[in-house]
Design a protein around this motif. Structure first.
Motif, PDB file in Angstrom:
ATOM      1  N   LEU A 196       0.819  -1.209   0.000  1.00 37.20           N
ATOM      2  CA  LEU A 196       0.000   0.000   0.000  1.00 37.20           C
ATOM      3  C   LEU A 196       0.854   1.259   0.000  1.00 37.20           C
ATOM      4  O   LEU A 196       0.599   2.193  -0.777  1.00 37.20           O
ATOM      5  N   THR A 197       1.886   1.303   0.846  1.00 37.70           N
ATOM      6  CA  THR A 197       2.741   2.495   0.869  1.00 37.70           C
ATOM      7  C   THR A 197       3.500   2.657  -0.445  1.00 37.70           C
ATOM      8  O   THR A 197       3.700   3.776  -0.923  1.00 37.70           O
ATOM      9  N   GLY A 198       3.919   1.543  -1.031  1.00 37.17           N
ATOM     10  CA  GLY A 198       4.595   1.621  -2.324  1.00 37.17           C
ATOM     11  C   GLY A 198       3.679   2.143  -3.408  1.00 37.17           C
ATOM     12  O   GLY A 198       4.079   2.962  -4.243  1.00 37.17           O
ATOM     13  N   SER A 207       5.335   7.718 -10.548  1.00 41.05           N
ATOM     14  CA  SER A 207       6.217   6.654 -11.029  1.00 41.05           C
ATOM     15  C   SER A 207       5.432   5.364 -11.209  1.00 41.05           C
ATOM     16  O   SER A 207       4.317   5.236 -10.699  1.00 41.05           O
ATOM     17  N   PRO A 208       5.995   4.367 -11.919  1.00 32.86           N
ATOM     18  CA  PRO A 208       5.293   3.096 -12.131  1.00 32.86           C
ATOM     19  C   PRO A 208       4.999   2.393 -10.805  1.00 32.86           C
ATOM     20  O   PRO A 208       5.909   2.185 -10.000  1.00 32.86           O
ATOM     21  N   PRO A 209       3.743   2.017 -10.538  1.00 34.71           N
ATOM     22  CA  PRO A 209       3.391   1.441  -9.238  1.00 34.71           C
ATOM     23  C   PRO A 209       3.978   0.057  -8.993  1.00 34.71           C
ATOM     24  O   PRO A 209       4.356  -0.257  -7.868  1.00 34.71           O
ATOM     25  N   LEU A 210       4.060  -0.782 -10.025  1.00 35.12           N
ATOM     26  CA  LEU A 210       4.521  -2.153  -9.830  1.00 35.12           C
ATOM     27  C   LEU A 210       5.951  -2.194  -9.297  1.00 35.12           C
ATOM     28  O   LEU A 210       6.276  -2.968  -8.393  1.00 35.12           O
ATOM     29  N   ARG A 211       6.803  -1.357  -9.840  1.00 30.47           N
ATOM     30  CA  ARG A 211       8.196  -1.324  -9.406  1.00 30.47           C
ATOM     31  C   ARG A 211       8.310  -0.869  -7.954  1.00 30.47           C
ATOM     32  O   ARG A 211       9.059  -1.448  -7.159  1.00 30.47           O
ATOM     33  N   ALA A 212       7.557   0.183  -7.588  1.00 29.65           N
ATOM     34  CA  ALA A 212       7.603   0.694  -6.214  1.00 29.65           C
ATOM     35  C   ALA A 212       7.088  -0.341  -5.223  1.00 29.65           C
ATOM     36  O   ALA A 212       7.660  -0.540  -4.149  1.00 29.65           O
ATOM     37  N   VAL A 213       5.986  -1.004  -5.569  1.00 27.30           N
ATOM     38  CA  VAL A 213       5.413  -2.029  -4.688  1.00 27.30           C
ATOM     39  C   VAL A 213       6.383  -3.189  -4.524  1.00 27.30           C
ATOM     40  O   VAL A 213       6.607  -3.676  -3.402  1.00 27.30           O
TER      41      VAL A 213
END
Length: 239
Positions: A196-198, A207-213
């Motif tokens: 969730l925080t990512g 930024s791209p969500p998948l990479r951050a998560v």
């Protein structure tokens, strides 16, 4: 609203992006550190002992120490950044006072470097200088806004509150979960919270969500696994 306004409705017009990113950085780092450090701490202690009171006590101590440390670190870091910005502005103001012609030529050169023709760059530089020379040089030369400097107290409070909120999740889960599955319950809740925080940080930062998560979840679970293994090893040794 015009078509032009509608097409750019999602862009941060009129918003201090640097200030928003500063809050975002402090909040996301604080929450992630609260989740990961507390989860790793309680998972490590849980690997060494089944005593719930000892596990919770260690988690609470880690929460308090971590929150204060995060707030102090952010305050010192942002204060240093603000002092540096102020020193640069003072130096620039002095140069504008003592060498106005050189500063005008410098501003013209910077504008030409951004793609303006020589004549247009000179005209723009003169008009910007007449309007607010320091603001023009601060923005174009230094990348600063004299009216919007970072606030260390904002960053400190954002980081501390986010750390506490993040740390409460693994602490409460491991305190009330069944003893046999407490580490697994904590791992699942931590993975969900970090996802969730990512996702939130990626949405706010664009930024791209998948990479951050992926990176936040992987880092948090790795910390839990390592500390739990270390706790188990020390628990066997101490027994």
């Amino acid at each position: 609203m015009s078509r032009l306004d509608e097409s750019h409705a999602g862009e941060p017009h009129g918003v201090n992006l640097a200030s928003r990113l500063n809050w975002l950085r402090a909040g996301v780092l604080g929450a992630n550190d609260g989740i990961v450090s507390t989860a790793g701490l309680v998972a490590g202690v849980a690997g060494a002992t089944d005593d719930t009171r000892a596990i919770v006590l260690a988690g609470v101590a880690g929460l308090v120490a971590g929150a204060i440390s995060m707030a102090a670190g952010e305050y010192v870091s942002v204060s240093t950044q603000r002092d540096t910005e102020r020193a640069q502005l003072v130096m620039e103001a002095e140069e504008l006072r003592t060498e106005p012609e050189l500063e005008l030529a410098e501003l013209t050169g910077l504008l030409r470097g951004r793609g303006l023709s020589a004549r247009l760059a000179e005209q723009v530089a003169e008009e910007l200088t007449e309007h607010d020379a320091l603001a023009a040089h601060a923005e174009i030369e230094l990348g600063l806004d004299p009216e919007q400097q970072t606030n260390p107290w904002h960053a400190a409070w954002a980081s501390m509150i986010a750390f506490v909120l993040g740390a409460l999740l693994p602490l409460l889960v491991i305190a009330f979960a069944p003893a046999e599955q407490r580490v697994w319950f904590t791992g699942v809740s931590v993975a969900a919270a970090l996802a969730l925080t990512g996702w939130i940080s990626s949405r706010l930062g664009g930024s791209p969500p998948l990479r951050a998560v992926a990176r936040t979840v992987a880092g948090g679970l790795l910390a839990m696994v390592v500390t739990n293994v270390v706790g188990n090893l020390f628990g066997v040794y101490l027994d």
